[in-house]
Design a protein around this motif. Sequence first.
Motif, PDB file in Angstrom:
ATOM      1  N   LEU A   1       0.827  -1.203   0.000  1.00  0.00           N
ATOM      2  CA  LEU A   1       0.000   0.000   0.000  1.00  0.00           C
ATOM      3  C   LEU A   1       0.865   1.258   0.000  1.00  0.00           C
ATOM      4  O   LEU A   1       0.544   2.249  -0.661  1.00  0.00           O
ATOM      5  N   VAL A   2       1.950   1.201   0.738  1.00  0.00           N
ATOM      6  CA  VAL A   2       2.861   2.348   0.789  1.00  0.00           C
ATOM      7  C   VAL A   2       3.514   2.568  -0.570  1.00  0.00           C
ATOM      8  O   VAL A   2       3.592   3.702  -1.071  1.00  0.00           O
ATOM      9  N   ALA A   3       3.965   1.486  -1.192  1.00  0.00           N
ATOM     10  CA  ALA A   3       4.653   1.583  -2.483  1.00  0.00           C
ATOM     11  C   ALA A   3       3.729   2.061  -3.592  1.00  0.00           C
ATOM     12  O   ALA A   3       4.171   2.708  -4.544  1.00  0.00           O
ATOM     13  N   ALA A   4       2.429   1.746  -3.476  1.00  0.00           N
ATOM     14  CA  ALA A   4       1.479   2.125  -4.529  1.00  0.00           C
ATOM     15  C   ALA A   4       1.328   3.628  -4.637  1.00  0.00           C
ATOM     16  O   ALA A   4       1.051   4.168  -5.711  1.00  0.00           O
ATOM     17  N   GLN A   5       1.509   4.353  -3.551  1.00  0.00           N
ATOM     18  CA  GLN A   5       1.400   5.813  -3.527  1.00  0.00           C
ATOM     19  C   GLN A   5       0.053   6.315  -4.061  1.00  0.00           C
ATOM     20  O   GLN A   5      -0.051   7.449  -4.533  1.00  0.00           O
ATOM     21  N   ALA A   6      -0.950   5.467  -4.003  1.00  0.00           N
ATOM     22  CA  ALA A   6      -2.293   5.863  -4.439  1.00  0.00           C
ATOM     23  C   ALA A   6      -3.074   6.373  -3.236  1.00  0.00           C
ATOM     24  O   ALA A   6      -2.764   6.026  -2.088  1.00  0.00           O
ATOM     25  N   PRO A   7      -4.081   7.228  -3.472  1.00  0.00           N
ATOM     26  CA  PRO A   7      -4.909   7.698  -2.353  1.00  0.00           C
ATOM     27  C   PRO A   7      -5.544   6.513  -1.626  1.00  0.00           C
ATOM     28  O   PRO A   7      -6.063   5.588  -2.249  1.00  0.00           O
ATOM     29  N   LEU A   8      -5.476   6.542  -0.320  1.00  0.00           N
ATOM     30  CA  LEU A   8      -6.014   5.437   0.471  1.00  0.00           C
ATOM     31  C   LEU A   8      -7.515   5.631   0.684  1.00  0.00           C
ATOM     32  O   LEU A   8      -7.959   6.717   1.057  1.00  0.00           O
ATOM     33  N   PRO A   9      -8.312   4.578   0.460  1.00  0.00           N
ATOM     34  CA  PRO A   9      -9.751   4.682   0.721  1.00  0.00           C
ATOM     35  C   PRO A   9     -10.008   4.963   2.202  1.00  0.00           C
ATOM     36  O   PRO A   9      -9.170   4.674   3.055  1.00  0.00           O
ATOM     37  N   PRO A  10     -11.163   5.531   2.524  1.00  0.00           N
ATOM     38  CA  PRO A  10     -11.462   5.832   3.931  1.00  0.00           C
ATOM     39  C   PRO A  10     -11.466   4.569   4.792  1.00  0.00           C
ATOM     40  O   PRO A  10     -11.820   3.481   4.326  1.00  0.00           O
ATOM     41  N   ILE A  11     -11.059   4.715   6.040  1.00  0.00           N
ATOM     42  CA  ILE A  11     -11.187   3.631   7.001  1.00  0.00           C
ATOM     43  C   ILE A  11     -12.518   3.816   7.740  1.00  0.00           C
ATOM     44  O   ILE A  11     -13.110   4.896   7.709  1.00  0.00           O
ATOM     45  N   ILE A  12     -13.009   2.757   8.368  1.00  0.00           N
ATOM     46  CA  ILE A  12     -14.266   2.820   9.111  1.00  0.00           C
ATOM     47  C   ILE A  12     -13.944   2.814  10.600  1.00  0.00           C
ATOM     48  O   ILE A  12     -13.202   1.942  11.078  1.00  0.00           O
TER      49      ILE A  12
ATOM     50  N   LEU B   1       3.317   5.014   7.902  1.00  0.00           N
ATOM     51  CA  LEU B   1       4.626   4.841   7.292  1.00  0.00           C
ATOM     52  C   LEU B   1       4.905   5.914   6.251  1.00  0.00           C
ATOM     53  O   LEU B   1       6.045   6.319   6.046  1.00  0.00           O
ATOM     54  N   ARG B   2       3.833   6.364   5.586  1.00  0.00           N
ATOM     55  CA  ARG B   2       4.002   7.444   4.615  1.00  0.00           C
ATOM     56  C   ARG B   2       4.297   8.784   5.293  1.00  0.00           C
ATOM     57  O   ARG B   2       4.779   9.718   4.669  1.00  0.00           O
ATOM     58  N   GLY B   3       3.976   8.868   6.556  1.00  0.00           N
ATOM     59  CA  GLY B   3       4.134  10.124   7.258  1.00  0.00           C
ATOM     60  C   GLY B   3       2.916  11.023   7.162  1.00  0.00           C
ATOM     61  O   GLY B   3       2.980  12.211   7.495  1.00  0.00           O
ATOM     62  N   ASP B   4       1.797  10.449   6.711  1.00  0.00           N
ATOM     63  CA  ASP B   4       0.562  11.234   6.610  1.00  0.00           C
ATOM     64  C   ASP B   4       0.072  11.580   8.010  1.00  0.00           C
ATOM     65  O   ASP B   4       0.127  10.754   8.932  1.00  0.00           O
ATOM     66  N   ASP B   5      -0.428  12.792   8.171  1.00  0.00           N
ATOM     67  CA  ASP B   5      -0.976  13.178   9.473  1.00  0.00           C
ATOM     68  C   ASP B   5      -2.498  13.102   9.487  1.00  0.00           C
ATOM     69  O   ASP B   5      -3.126  13.338  10.526  1.00  0.00           O
ATOM     70  N   LYS B   6      -3.105  12.784   8.322  1.00  0.00           N
ATOM     71  CA  LYS B   6      -4.556  12.654   8.239  1.00  0.00           C
ATOM     72  C   LYS B   6      -4.925  11.468   7.363  1.00  0.00           C
ATOM     73  O   LYS B   6      -4.165  11.071   6.473  1.00  0.00           O
ATOM     74  N   ILE B   7      -6.125  10.927   7.602  1.00  0.00           N
ATOM     75  CA  ILE B   7      -6.672   9.862   6.761  1.00  0.00           C
ATOM     76  C   ILE B   7      -8.187  10.004   6.776  1.00  0.00           C
ATOM     77  O   ILE B   7      -8.775  10.394   7.798  1.00  0.00           O
ATOM     78  N   CYS B   8      -8.797   9.741   5.645  1.00  0.00           N
ATOM     79  CA  CYS B   8     -10.253   9.855   5.550  1.00  0.00           C
ATOM     80  C   CYS B   8     -10.929   8.790   6.402  1.00  0.00           C
ATOM     81  O   CYS B   8     -10.464   7.642   6.456  1.00  0.00           O
ATOM     82  N   VAL B   9     -12.004   9.177   7.064  1.00  0.00           N
ATOM     83  CA  VAL B   9     -12.701   8.275   7.984  1.00  0.00           C
ATOM     84  C   VAL B   9     -14.191   8.267   7.676  1.00  0.00           C
ATOM     85  O   VAL B   9     -14.776   9.305   7.377  1.00  0.00           O
TER      86      VAL B   9
END
Length: 310
Positions: free
Chosen positions: A19-30, A50-58
């Motif tokens: 998932l990290v290597a794909a560098q594609a937008p991650l779908p929201p988690i539930i 691992l990407r260092g993202d500070d936000k993720i869609c929920v």
Amino acid sequence: MTGDSPRVSGADPEHVEALVAAQAPLPPIIVQRSTMQVIDGLHRLSAARLRGDDKICVVFFDGDEAEAFVLAVESNTTHGLPLTTAERKLATRRIIASHPQWSDRMIASVAGLAPGTVATIRRQTQDVPTAQTARIGQDGRVRPINIAEGRRLAGQLIAENPGLSLRQIARAAAISPETARDVRNRMLRGEDPMPKSRTRKQAGGAAAHETEPRDFTVPAVRTVLERTPVQHRTAVVERLRADPALRFSETGRALLRLLNVYTISAQNWEEIIDNVPPHCGGIVARLANECAGMWAEFATRLEHKVVESA
């Protein structure tokens, strides 16, 4: 924080790296709103870190612990890294304990197992209540566990009260109106209420409760609503509303709007029926029948699609 996951082995490092290597937008988690625990998306959350993202869609889920676990299992069998067979079986045992009223097919559709496997696990589970007479199917309809008992009771009711309507018989015996009609017709011909094929199976030792009855008839609306508690119907729709694949597509949102009618209580249906103006009754009834036909065709085509993709 991570929640009560059916994935016993935890996150798979290789899948996270992919998932990290794909560098594609991650779908929201539930995430369960009341506890802020992750229901689905453990690998996506790890990849975001691992990407260092500070936000993720929920996507927030409002429900209790048991419903959250069901959603977690269902989500992990429809996308992402599938659960192992052992994990699905362990999850099935827990779902049987928390939702004993669900049919084997209903649980199988959630856990990604065959209905027969679920039936075997149910028989092996010692602490499941055995006093049930009916279960809720995958389509939300209630069906008797022992169809033979329903037919026997229907035959007794018909013999004692010949004037009862098919709907009254069906409601009292927990069978469909069409099954009640078949029982009545058999009795009028002097035949046994139970078809011979079923009688032979039972005589050969096949327990009636081990095979869930298949009833493809569309029962009257009032019968379905009275036999299926509104909270169970609402729970089914709420699970669908929490699915990102439906919530984040136009066609998915349209389907969810159509399914809202499934959550109307029996009392509200009665109020609607009582308040339809007499001069509109015929037109409304015709439109309702046409809608029922459309839904029946929709269900048939969707079932065929599921079978073909399996």
